[in-house]
Scaffold this active site. Structure first.
Site, PDB file in Angstrom:
ATOM      1  N   ARG A 156      22.702   1.387  13.713  1.00 28.04           N
ATOM      2  CA  ARG A 156      22.216   1.076  12.355  1.00 28.04           C
ATOM      3  C   ARG A 156      22.745  -0.295  11.935  1.00 28.04           C
ATOM      4  O   ARG A 156      22.051  -1.075  11.285  1.00 28.04           O
ATOM      5  CB  ARG A 156      22.644   2.163  11.350  1.00 28.04           C
ATOM      6  CG  ARG A 156      22.402   1.767   9.901  1.00 28.04           C
ATOM      7  CD  ARG A 156      22.365   2.940   8.940  1.00 28.04           C
ATOM      8  NE  ARG A 156      23.391   3.929   9.168  1.00 28.04           N
ATOM      9  CZ  ARG A 156      24.689   3.794   8.892  1.00 28.04           C
ATOM     10  NH1 ARG A 156      25.143   2.664   8.367  1.00 28.04           N
ATOM     11  NH2 ARG A 156      25.543   4.760   9.143  1.00 28.04           N
ATOM     12  N   TYR A 181      -0.929  -6.700  -2.421  1.00 29.58           N
ATOM     13  CA  TYR A 181      -1.019  -5.457  -1.659  1.00 29.58           C
ATOM     14  C   TYR A 181      -0.668  -4.277  -2.576  1.00 29.58           C
ATOM     15  O   TYR A 181       0.334  -4.326  -3.306  1.00 29.58           O
ATOM     16  CB  TYR A 181      -0.074  -5.529  -0.454  1.00 29.58           C
ATOM     17  CG  TYR A 181       0.061  -4.211   0.245  1.00 29.58           C
ATOM     18  CD1 TYR A 181      -1.070  -3.546   0.722  1.00 29.58           C
ATOM     19  CD2 TYR A 181       1.293  -3.594   0.406  1.00 29.58           C
ATOM     20  CE1 TYR A 181      -0.967  -2.311   1.341  1.00 29.58           C
ATOM     21  CE2 TYR A 181       1.419  -2.367   1.034  1.00 29.58           C
ATOM     22  CZ  TYR A 181       0.272  -1.730   1.487  1.00 29.58           C
ATOM     23  OH  TYR A 181       0.384  -0.503   2.090  1.00 29.58           O
ATOM     24  N   ASP A 186       5.459 -13.309   0.436  1.00 27.86           N
ATOM     25  CA  ASP A 186       4.981 -12.374   1.452  1.00 27.86           C
ATOM     26  C   ASP A 186       4.029 -13.161   2.349  1.00 27.86           C
ATOM     27  O   ASP A 186       2.928 -13.531   1.947  1.00 27.86           O
ATOM     28  CB  ASP A 186       4.275 -11.192   0.771  1.00 27.86           C
ATOM     29  CG  ASP A 186       3.798 -10.139   1.774  1.00 27.86           C
ATOM     30  OD1 ASP A 186       3.562 -10.496   2.938  1.00 27.86           O
ATOM     31  OD2 ASP A 186       3.644  -8.975   1.373  1.00 27.86           O
ATOM     32  N   LYS A 230       1.518  -6.265  11.139  1.00 32.87           N
ATOM     33  CA  LYS A 230       0.235  -6.964  11.123  1.00 32.87           C
ATOM     34  C   LYS A 230       0.193  -8.028  12.228  1.00 32.87           C
ATOM     35  O   LYS A 230       0.278  -7.696  13.386  1.00 32.87           O
ATOM     36  CB  LYS A 230       0.004  -7.524   9.721  1.00 32.87           C
ATOM     37  CG  LYS A 230       0.232  -6.482   8.599  1.00 32.87           C
ATOM     38  CD  LYS A 230      -0.722  -5.334   8.718  1.00 32.87           C
ATOM     39  CE  LYS A 230      -0.634  -4.228   7.667  1.00 32.87           C
ATOM     40  NZ  LYS A 230       0.516  -3.987   6.870  1.00 32.87           N
TER      41      LYS A 230
HETATM   42  C1  LIG Z   1       0.539  -8.185   2.428  1.00 31.71           C
HETATM   43  C2  LIG Z   1       1.292  -6.934   2.786  1.00 31.71           C
HETATM   44  N1  LIG Z   1       2.590  -6.856   2.504  1.00 31.71           N
HETATM   45  C3  LIG Z   1       3.310  -5.741   2.801  1.00 31.71           C
HETATM   46  C4  LIG Z   1       2.722  -4.631   3.385  1.00 31.71           C
HETATM   47  C5  LIG Z   1       3.542  -3.407   3.665  1.00 31.71           C
HETATM   48  O1  LIG Z   1       3.848  -3.326   5.022  1.00 31.71           O
HETATM   49  P1  LIG Z   1       4.051  -1.973   5.851  1.00 31.71           P
HETATM   50  O2  LIG Z   1       2.753  -1.238   5.852  1.00 31.71           O
HETATM   51  O3  LIG Z   1       4.478  -2.459   7.202  1.00 31.71           O
HETATM   52  O4  LIG Z   1       5.122  -1.179   5.160  1.00 31.71           O
HETATM   53  C6  LIG Z   1       1.360  -4.692   3.701  1.00 31.71           C
HETATM   54  C7  LIG Z   1       0.704  -3.534   4.336  1.00 31.71           C
HETATM   55  O5  LIG Z   1      -0.512  -3.469   4.437  1.00 31.71           O
HETATM   56  C8  LIG Z   1       0.623  -5.865   3.389  1.00 31.71           C
HETATM   57  O6  LIG Z   1      -0.690  -5.974   3.663  1.00 31.71           O
END
Ligand SMILES: Cc1ncc(COP(=O)(O)O)c(C=O)c1O
Length: 394
Positions: free
Chosen positions: A62, A115, A188, A213
């Site tokens: 961890r 998101y 992000d 992604k």
């Molecule tokens: C722009 C964006 N940020 C964060 C996330 C969250 O990521 P995760 O699904 O890996 O938890 C997503 C998920 O679709 C996303 O599209």
């Protein structure tokens, strides 16, 4: 282990071009065997040479694990940060960062388009801990300045391009406003990936990724990351990551690293295919609007051209005939798979209002019902165009 002192960390160590770093940063051949790919250290604990006698600083997985360290060092190099931390998901990364920097009473400016899961984190989780949020049109830097002048914000949370409307935020301009107001700018960078955009170089204080992604790139792993420029913030994050424990598992870290090695070539092809799709859709009579920053008519085109190396693989469009027509298109494609997520080699289609962004229904972030989102993959471009043509109403 306490604050991470002496723990092997995801610090940036190497220099070189992007493709070189993607293949080599954190990934020296294994010193024991010469294996050219970092092994999967599927292990929870490590033998100590006497009490406290740690080998290479590893104590418990961890706190740190060699496969995760390799991924973190690579991510730090690709984003040009001092330190990266790899998490079990993008949401775990966001949660850890926000809890490391916010305290009860703080406000965060969030995008008016983001998101859905990020919005849900602010609206349903952090609000219960007295961290409030305010949606702002972040593509309009004067609106950001105005909001910061009204009430101080601890964090300005930017997505660019945004999910799902592909709005573009001027990172350098918002970073300047944040510096003046004493707010931390978080970007992000999931949609762009570090190949197309490096927010830290433009003045952001932290970058988050859903590595699920483009970084992973093969729809076979869920993961997240935070990359920071400031070593002190990196230490705070490492402490909280170890204290709360949502770390990337060794196999997940390994899969993500494997994906990263081909990120550059994949992003080139995603961008080429997405541009072809956007141009075809722009000329199609069943489409009322195409949202793609690579189109010269897109409101964020110039800023995107300034701060990105390409325009990426995400395209959204609005369908003549409203929500039912958009849902029907999503059900008719054969090469584009109907599904959530994005950034994999295979093309995906989805209806944000009913799928990825259902959690923003009724909020200021609600998305239009006639919107369809495409994650344009790296298949043959002709097949993708043909598939969309047969799925759209004639
Ligand atoms: C722009 C964006 N940020 C964060 C996330 C969250 O990521 P995760 O699904 O890996 O938890 C997503 C998920 O679709 C996303 O599209």
């Amino acid at each position: 282990m306490s604050a991470g002192a002496g723990r092997p960390a995801g610090h940036r160590q190497e220099a070189g071009g992007f493709e070189t770093l993607a293949i080599h940063a954190g990934q020296e051949p294994d010193p024991l065997t010469g294996a050219v790919v970092p092994p999967i250290y599927q292990v929870s604990t490590y033998a100590q040479d006497g009490v406290g006698g740690l080998r290479e600083g590893y104590e418990y997985s961890r706190s740190a694990n060699p496969t995760r360290t390799a991924l973190e060092q690579c991510l730090a190099a690709l984003e040009g940060g001092d330190r990266a931390l790899a998490f079990a998901s993008g949401m775990a990364a966001e949660d850890c960062l926000l809890r490391a920097v916010c305290a009860p009473g703080d406000q965060v400016l969030i995008p008016h388009d983001a998101y859905g899961g990020t919005y849900r984190l602010f609206d349903k989780v952090l609000s219960g801990w007295q961290v409030s949020y305010r949606p702002v049109h972040l593509a309009d830097t004067s609106a950001v300045r105005q909001a910061l002048a009204g009430r101080p914000a601890r964090v300005v949370w930017v997505e660019t391009p945004t999910n799902p409307l592909l709005s573009v935020v001027d990172i350098a301009a918002v970073a300047q406003a944040c510096r003046e107001a004493g707010a931390l700018l978080v970007v992000d960078n999931t949609f762009a990936s570090p190949y197309l955009q490096n927010p830290l170089a433009l003045g952001a204080g932290a970058v988050v990724h859903s590595t699920t992604k483009y970084l992973g790139g093969h729809s076979d792993v869920v993961g997240g990351a935070v990359v920071v420029a400031d070593p002190e913030l990196g230490e705070r994050l490492a402490f909280l990551q170890n204290a709360t424990g949502a770390v990337a598992a060794p196999f997940d870290a390994w899969l993500t690293l494997r994906g990263i090695r081909t990120l550059a070539v994949r992003m080139e092809r995603h961008g080429l295919n997405a541009a072809r799709v956007a141009n075809m859709l722009s000329a199609h009579p069943a489409v009322t609007e195409v949202l793609y920053p690579g189109l010269p008519g897109h409101p964020g085109h110039e800023v995107a051209a300034k701060q990105m190396r390409g325009f990426g693989g995400m395209v959204a469009f609005r369908v003549r005939g409203g929500e039912e027509a958009a849902v029907a298109v999503c059900g008719r494609t054969r090469v584009f798979t109907l599904g959530e997520s994005l950034g994999g080699v295979e093309s995906l289609i989805e209806h944000p209002a009913r799928m990825t962004h259902a959690s923003v229904a009724g909020s200021p972030l609600e998305v239009p019902g006639d919107l369809v989102r495409l994650s344009v993959g790296i298949e043959s471009g002709d097949d993708l165009l043909e598939d969309l043509r047969q799925a759209l109403p004639r």
